[in-house]
Design an enzyme around this catalytic site. Sequence first.
Site, PDB file in Angstrom:
ATOM      1  N   THR A  60       0.837  -1.210   0.000  1.00 15.20           N
ATOM      2  CA  THR A  60       0.000   0.000   0.000  1.00 15.20           C
ATOM      3  C   THR A  60       0.867   1.254   0.000  1.00 15.20           C
ATOM      4  O   THR A  60       0.579   2.224  -0.709  1.00 15.20           O
ATOM      5  CB  THR A  60      -0.926   0.009   1.231  1.00 15.20           C
ATOM      6  OG1 THR A  60      -1.749  -1.156   1.215  1.00 15.20           O
ATOM      7  CG2 THR A  60      -1.817   1.244   1.232  1.00 15.20           C
ATOM      8  N   GLY A  61       1.925   1.233   0.806  1.00 13.48           N
ATOM      9  CA  GLY A  61       2.827   2.382   0.833  1.00 13.48           C
ATOM     10  C   GLY A  61       3.483   2.610  -0.510  1.00 13.48           C
ATOM     11  O   GLY A  61       3.504   3.741  -1.018  1.00 13.48           O
ATOM     12  N   TRP A  79       2.377   1.684  -3.345  1.00 12.22           N
ATOM     13  CA  TRP A  79       1.336   2.089  -4.299  1.00 12.22           C
ATOM     14  C   TRP A  79       1.176   3.608  -4.306  1.00 12.22           C
ATOM     15  O   TRP A  79       0.907   4.204  -5.358  1.00 12.22           O
ATOM     16  CB  TRP A  79       0.014   1.410  -3.938  1.00 12.22           C
ATOM     17  CG  TRP A  79      -1.114   1.744  -4.864  1.00 12.22           C
ATOM     18  CD1 TRP A  79      -1.462   1.092  -6.003  1.00 12.22           C
ATOM     19  CD2 TRP A  79      -2.040   2.831  -4.736  1.00 12.22           C
ATOM     20  NE1 TRP A  79      -2.553   1.689  -6.597  1.00 12.22           N
ATOM     21  CE2 TRP A  79      -2.927   2.773  -5.833  1.00 12.22           C
ATOM     22  CE3 TRP A  79      -2.213   3.855  -3.802  1.00 12.22           C
ATOM     23  CZ2 TRP A  79      -3.956   3.675  -6.016  1.00 12.22           C
ATOM     24  CZ3 TRP A  79      -3.246   4.764  -3.989  1.00 12.22           C
ATOM     25  CH2 TRP A  79      -4.099   4.667  -5.081  1.00 12.22           C
ATOM     26  N   HIS A  80       1.366   4.242  -3.156  1.00 10.74           N
ATOM     27  CA  HIS A  80       1.140   5.685  -3.059  1.00 10.74           C
ATOM     28  C   HIS A  80       2.227   6.507  -3.746  1.00 10.74           C
ATOM     29  O   HIS A  80       1.989   7.676  -4.072  1.00 10.74           O
ATOM     30  CB  HIS A  80       1.031   6.113  -1.591  1.00 10.74           C
ATOM     31  CG  HIS A  80      -0.312   5.841  -0.986  1.00 10.74           C
ATOM     32  ND1 HIS A  80      -0.651   4.644  -0.412  1.00 10.74           N
ATOM     33  CD2 HIS A  80      -1.412   6.628  -0.884  1.00 10.74           C
ATOM     34  CE1 HIS A  80      -1.893   4.697   0.028  1.00 10.74           C
ATOM     35  NE2 HIS A  80      -2.371   5.882  -0.245  1.00 10.74           N
ATOM     36  N   GLY A  81       3.392   5.940  -3.955  1.00 11.41           N
ATOM     37  CA  GLY A  81       4.428   6.723  -4.607  1.00 11.41           C
ATOM     38  C   GLY A  81       5.715   5.936  -4.779  1.00 11.41           C
ATOM     39  O   GLY A  81       5.974   4.969  -4.062  1.00 11.41           O
TER      40      GLY A  81
END
Length: 469
Positions: A316-317, A319-321
């Site tokens: 998820t982390g 995925w954010h950048g």
Amino acid sequence: MDFSSVQFIFVFLPLTLLVYYLMPRVCRNGVLAVFSLLFFALAGYRSAAVVLGAAFINWLGGLLLGYAEHKKPLLALLVGCNIALLAGLKYASLLVETLDDVLGLTLPPVSAVLPVGISFYLFTAIGYCVDIAEGKAKPIKSPARFFVFLAFFGHALSGPIVRWEQQSAQLPCCSEGRRVDVDRFCGGIKRFVLGLSKKVLLADQLALICAKVTSVSAATLPAPILLLGYTAYMLQLYYEFSGYADMAVGLGHFFGITLPESFDDPYCACSVTDFWHKWNMTLSDWFRDYVYIPLGGSRKGEGRACLNLLVVFALTGFWHGAAWKYLAFGAMHGVILCAERLGLRQLVQKLPGALQHLYTLALLWLTFLLYGAPGMREALAALRGVLTWQKGAPGYAWQAFADTKLLMIFVSALLLCGPLPSLLPRRKKAVRDQSVPSIPSMAVLLVLLFLCIMRVSVGTYNEFLYIRF
């Protein structure tokens, strides 16, 4: 092209609506497909080519999955292609920079085309292929229908992530089941204007505070200014993401498409676990259904469940950048959720409601500081400065970072995302209601729209002057 741009509001959206409603119903999926492709093409023809190529691969792959006797090898190939495309476009530059730093290499820099919203529609494509392989969905035969499902411009920019089981009834071949009455269209206007207001009147202004604070070394700034800047960033993220989500839902209503909600007052949460049930909900649901549960979920004991959580939130982390600080952000949230699962949440629930809320906001602020800082060193310096309540170098005053207008916007943003939603429980229903607004509500919406148009028009004019002269 941004939803809050003059080009989108005054040219692209009106033209799309005009052509869509002038065409026969049997052609309307095609109209949405063409204008969605045009939306990407306006950001660059190479971006449009990437989107079109990804759509073709997954459309054809879905058809083959529907007929294949042994689906797992083909599914693995399709998922691998989507992940490879995402990694190549979004993370290749990070990989090259990391290899240069660790191994002392001098690899040539990578400048890949990064189409807007690529993470959203590639995750949508992966979910679609998995659902077909598991028999939860049937393949889409019409390429135009599939392209609208995958890359409809309303959710192409910043989500939500959609599922075919949710969208199939709204995307019939002849669009006969996609009727729009006056109430629904007015509901769409309301959601779009409210989302536009969040983005333009709140998020963009809060970004000014954060940009000024992060442009100065955290080691030299007084603690109150650091606290102001990173709280502004935390608020900016919420209003920007939820503003785009509201605009997406409103755009869907214009064309008879119901998109899932993505945000549910996340800063009112009383635990970090509860926060992720309210923040970017379609993303959380996607990771739960397509990563966490296939890894074993919570079926194999608490230890395995915690390991699965750590994997999910590390992903998820990322995925954010495309930066290591995002991995650290996700890992921190994974650790916190594991701790809450193992008993911390039960302890917190024994506290008064206000303290539960304060606990959640404090942890979120610490993790969003890492998310918003220019780098890990600056994040640690800012954290140290706040925890030690440093005085900072002389000469730094509030006025240099936020004038009276920005401070008023900051306070308003704080109230609108926390205390007011708790005090006005009917507000959510009123916002999501699909009906013609009352006259007072119309007046408020017109004022908000006027302020937004003035703001984006001034920004466009300034950009024109900068380019022209």
